[in-house]
Design an enzyme around this catalytic site. Structure first.
Site, PDB file in Angstrom:
ATOM      1  N   GLY A  81     -79.614  12.952 -73.075  1.00  8.21           N
ATOM      2  CA  GLY A  81     -79.029  13.401 -71.795  1.00  8.21           C
ATOM      3  C   GLY A  81     -80.115  14.220 -70.940  1.00  8.21           C
ATOM      4  O   GLY A  81     -81.254  14.317 -71.162  1.00  8.21           O
ATOM      5  N   ASP A 128     -77.382   2.006 -85.490  1.00  5.87           N
ATOM      6  CA  ASP A 128     -77.608   3.494 -85.471  1.00  5.87           C
ATOM      7  C   ASP A 128     -76.344   3.970 -86.788  1.00  5.87           C
ATOM      8  O   ASP A 128     -75.342   4.142 -86.261  1.00  5.87           O
ATOM      9  CB  ASP A 128     -77.140   4.112 -84.234  1.00  5.87           C
ATOM     10  CG  ASP A 128     -77.304   5.583 -84.372  1.00  5.87           C
ATOM     11  OD1 ASP A 128     -77.441   6.126 -85.593  1.00  5.87           O
ATOM     12  OD2 ASP A 128     -77.315   6.323 -83.311  1.00  5.87           O
ATOM     13  N   ILE A 154     -86.781   6.232 -72.675  1.00  3.66           N
ATOM     14  CA  ILE A 154     -86.669   6.751 -71.477  1.00  3.66           C
ATOM     15  C   ILE A 154     -85.294   6.278 -70.591  1.00  3.66           C
ATOM     16  O   ILE A 154     -85.505   4.993 -70.205  1.00  3.66           O
ATOM     17  CB  ILE A 154     -87.838   6.889 -70.837  1.00  3.66           C
ATOM     18  CG1 ILE A 154     -88.933   7.648 -71.659  1.00  3.66           C
ATOM     19  CG2 ILE A 154     -87.518   7.554 -69.377  1.00  3.66           C
ATOM     20  CD1 ILE A 154     -90.285   7.502 -70.922  1.00  3.66           C
ATOM     21  N   SER A 180     -82.754   9.002 -69.190  1.00  2.00           N
ATOM     22  CA  SER A 180     -82.155   9.985 -68.075  1.00  2.00           C
ATOM     23  C   SER A 180     -82.913   9.846 -66.861  1.00  2.00           C
ATOM     24  O   SER A 180     -82.595  10.065 -65.789  1.00  2.00           O
ATOM     25  CB  SER A 180     -82.187  11.248 -68.766  1.00  2.00           C
ATOM     26  OG  SER A 180     -81.015  11.414 -69.692  1.00  2.00           O
ATOM     27  N   ASP A 197     -79.394  -0.894 -77.846  1.00  2.00           N
ATOM     28  CA  ASP A 197     -79.569   0.527 -78.014  1.00  2.00           C
ATOM     29  C   ASP A 197     -78.586   0.922 -78.606  1.00  2.00           C
ATOM     30  O   ASP A 197     -77.253   0.933 -78.171  1.00  2.00           O
ATOM     31  CB  ASP A 197     -79.920   1.217 -76.637  1.00  2.00           C
ATOM     32  CG  ASP A 197     -80.441   2.736 -76.817  1.00  2.00           C
ATOM     33  OD1 ASP A 197     -80.920   3.204 -77.725  1.00  2.00           O
ATOM     34  OD2 ASP A 197     -80.342   3.443 -75.663  1.00  2.00           O
ATOM     35  N   SER A 220     -77.461  -0.714 -73.574  1.00  2.00           N
ATOM     36  CA  SER A 220     -76.599   0.101 -74.683  1.00  2.00           C
ATOM     37  C   SER A 220     -75.239  -0.479 -74.698  1.00  2.00           C
ATOM     38  O   SER A 220     -75.011  -1.352 -73.816  1.00  2.00           O
ATOM     39  CB  SER A 220     -76.592   1.656 -74.193  1.00  2.00           C
ATOM     40  OG  SER A 220     -75.759   1.338 -72.920  1.00  2.00           O
TER      41      SER A 220
END
Ligand SMILES: [Zn+2]
Length: 329
Positions: A196, A121, A275, A277, A99, A62
Site C-alpha cells: 500500500g 501465497d 512495485i 503503488s 501475484d 493479481s
C-alpha cells in the site's frame, strides 16, 4: 482449463519463466522489476520503459486484476504486449506472473492460460499447510516449466485481497526447511516492507524504520544463492504525493520504502522487487493535474496519455537508479 476452454503454454506466447532472469540477477547484483498492471496504459508503459532501458521485466497480475480486467482479456493483453514489443525490435525477456495466488485452482488456471510464473501465497496459513499448498502448486507448475514463488512471514498493509494489521518478520530458521520441502524457485520474505501507500505510521520529521537487513543476511547465510523477493517495495515518491494533494487529493501521511534501502537490497540475494503503488500514484497524480488544469477535457486519451508518459519515466528511473536492472536484458 481456462475460461475460454483452451490450455496454452507460456512458451507458445513468448514469455520467459523467472529461472534464467534470477540466475543472472543473482550473479549481476541487481533485481528484476515486477510491475503490476490492470489496464492497457500501464502495460504499454511497462513494456516501453523496459525495452528502452533494456531491462528484463516481470508483468504481475493479481487476483483482483484478473477480476477487474477479465482473465481471458488479460491473457490476450499479455500476448499483445509481447507482439508489440517484438515489432518495436530488440525485445527483452518478459515473465507473466500471478501475484498473491491464494489457491491451487487459481494457480492452475493461470498456468493453463499461459502464465510463466506464479506466486502461491500461503503465508497466512499455519506453517505445515503453507508447505502443503506451495508444494502442490510446484508439482503442477514444474513439469510445465513454470516457476513458483512462495512466501514466509507476513507483510503489513493492504494490497488487493491481502491485508494484515501487523507484519510478522520471516523467521530465518524456517527458510531451509520450507525451500527444501516445497521445491519453490524463489521466496518472498518479510523484512519490513509493506503493502500500500501508507507503509509506516510516523510523525512529521521522523524517518521510516530501516528494513531488517539482519534478517535478510541470515536468510542468505542459510540458503546461499537462493532468489529472494521483496513485496510492497514502492517508495511512495514524494513529488507525486505532493501533486495529488495539490490537485484536490488527500494523501497526507503516505510514506514508502526509501529508494537507497531498495538499492542495497537489490545488490544482495533479492532478485525480484515488487512495485505497484508507485505506478498507481503516478497515474492518479497526472490525471488529477490534467483535470485541474483543463476542466473541459473529456477525452480519456488526453489524461490517460500523459499518465502513461509519466509512468514510462518513473519505470525507467526505477530500473536505472534503484533496481540496477537497466542494460541487463
Ligand atoms: Zn505483495
Amino acid at each position: 482449463m481456462t475460461t475460454s476452454g483452451k490450455t496454452v503454454s507460456f512458451k507458445e506466447l513468448g514469455f520467459s519463466n523467472t529461472r534464467d532472469m534470477f540466475a543472472k540477477a543473482m550473479k549481476g547484483g541487481y533485481a528484476v522489476p515486477a510491475y503490476n498492471f490492470n489496464n492497457m496504459e500501464q502495460l504499454q508503459a511497462i513494456i516501453t520503459a523496459c525495452v528502452q532501458s533494456r531491462s528484463p521485466v516481470i508483468l504481475q497480475v493479481s487476483k483482483g486484476a484478473r477480476e477487474y480486467a477479465n482473465a481471458t482479456l488479460l491473457r490476450y493483453m499479455g500476448l499483445g504486449a509481447i507482439q508489440m514489443m517484438n515489432e518495436m525490435g530488440n525485445p527483452v525477456p518478459v515473465a507473466l506472473h500471478l501475484d498473491h495466488g491464494d489457491s491451487f485452482d487459481l494457480a492452475q488456471s493461470c498456468i493453463d492460460s499461459g502464465f510463466s510464473s506464479v506466486m502461491i501465497d500461503g503465508s497466512a496459513l499455519p506453517y505445515e499447510q503453507n508447505i502443503e499448498l506451495t508444494r502442490k502448486v510446484g508439482e503442477y507448475a514444474h513439469p510445465r516449466d513454470v516457476t513458483v514463488e512462495g512466501e514466509l512471514g507476513v507483510l503489513a498493509g493492504i494490497e488487493e485481497h491481502v491485508s494484515s494489521e501487523k507484519s510478522h518478520y520471516t523467521d530465518p530458521r524456517d527458510v531451509e526447511d520450507f525451500v527444501k520441502r516445497t521445491g519453490v524457485d524463489s521466496l518472498a520474505i518479510s523484512i519490513g516492507t509493506s503493502h500500500g501507500a501508507f507503509k509506516f505510521k510516523i510523525k512529521p520529521g521522523e524517518s521510516v524504520p530501516p528494513l531488517r537487513f539482519d534478517i535478510l543476511e541470515e536468510v542468505e547465510r542459510r540458503i546461499p544463492g537462493f532468489p529472494i523477493v521483496l513485496h510492497g517495495a514502492s517508495s511512495v515518491l514524494t513529488p507525486y504525493i505532493e501533486m495529488i494533494n495539490k490537485y484536490g487529493g488527500k494523501m497526507e501521511g503516505a510514506v514508502g520504502v526509501p529508494e537507497e534501502q531498495l538499492r542495497r537490497a537489490a545488490k544482495s540475494a533479492v532478485c525480484k522487487i515488487n512495485i505497484d503503488s508507485d505506478g498507481r500514484l503516478v497515474m492518479t497524480a497526472i490525471i488529477r493535474k490534467v483535470f485541474a488544469e483543463k476542466p473541459g477535457e473529456f477525452d480519456p486519451r488526453k489524461y490517460l496519455g500523459p499518465a502513461r508518459e509519466e509512468l514510462v519515466k518513473m519505470y525507467i528511473s526505477k530500473n536505472e537508479a534503484v533496481l540496477g536492472s537497466a542494460g541487463k536484458a
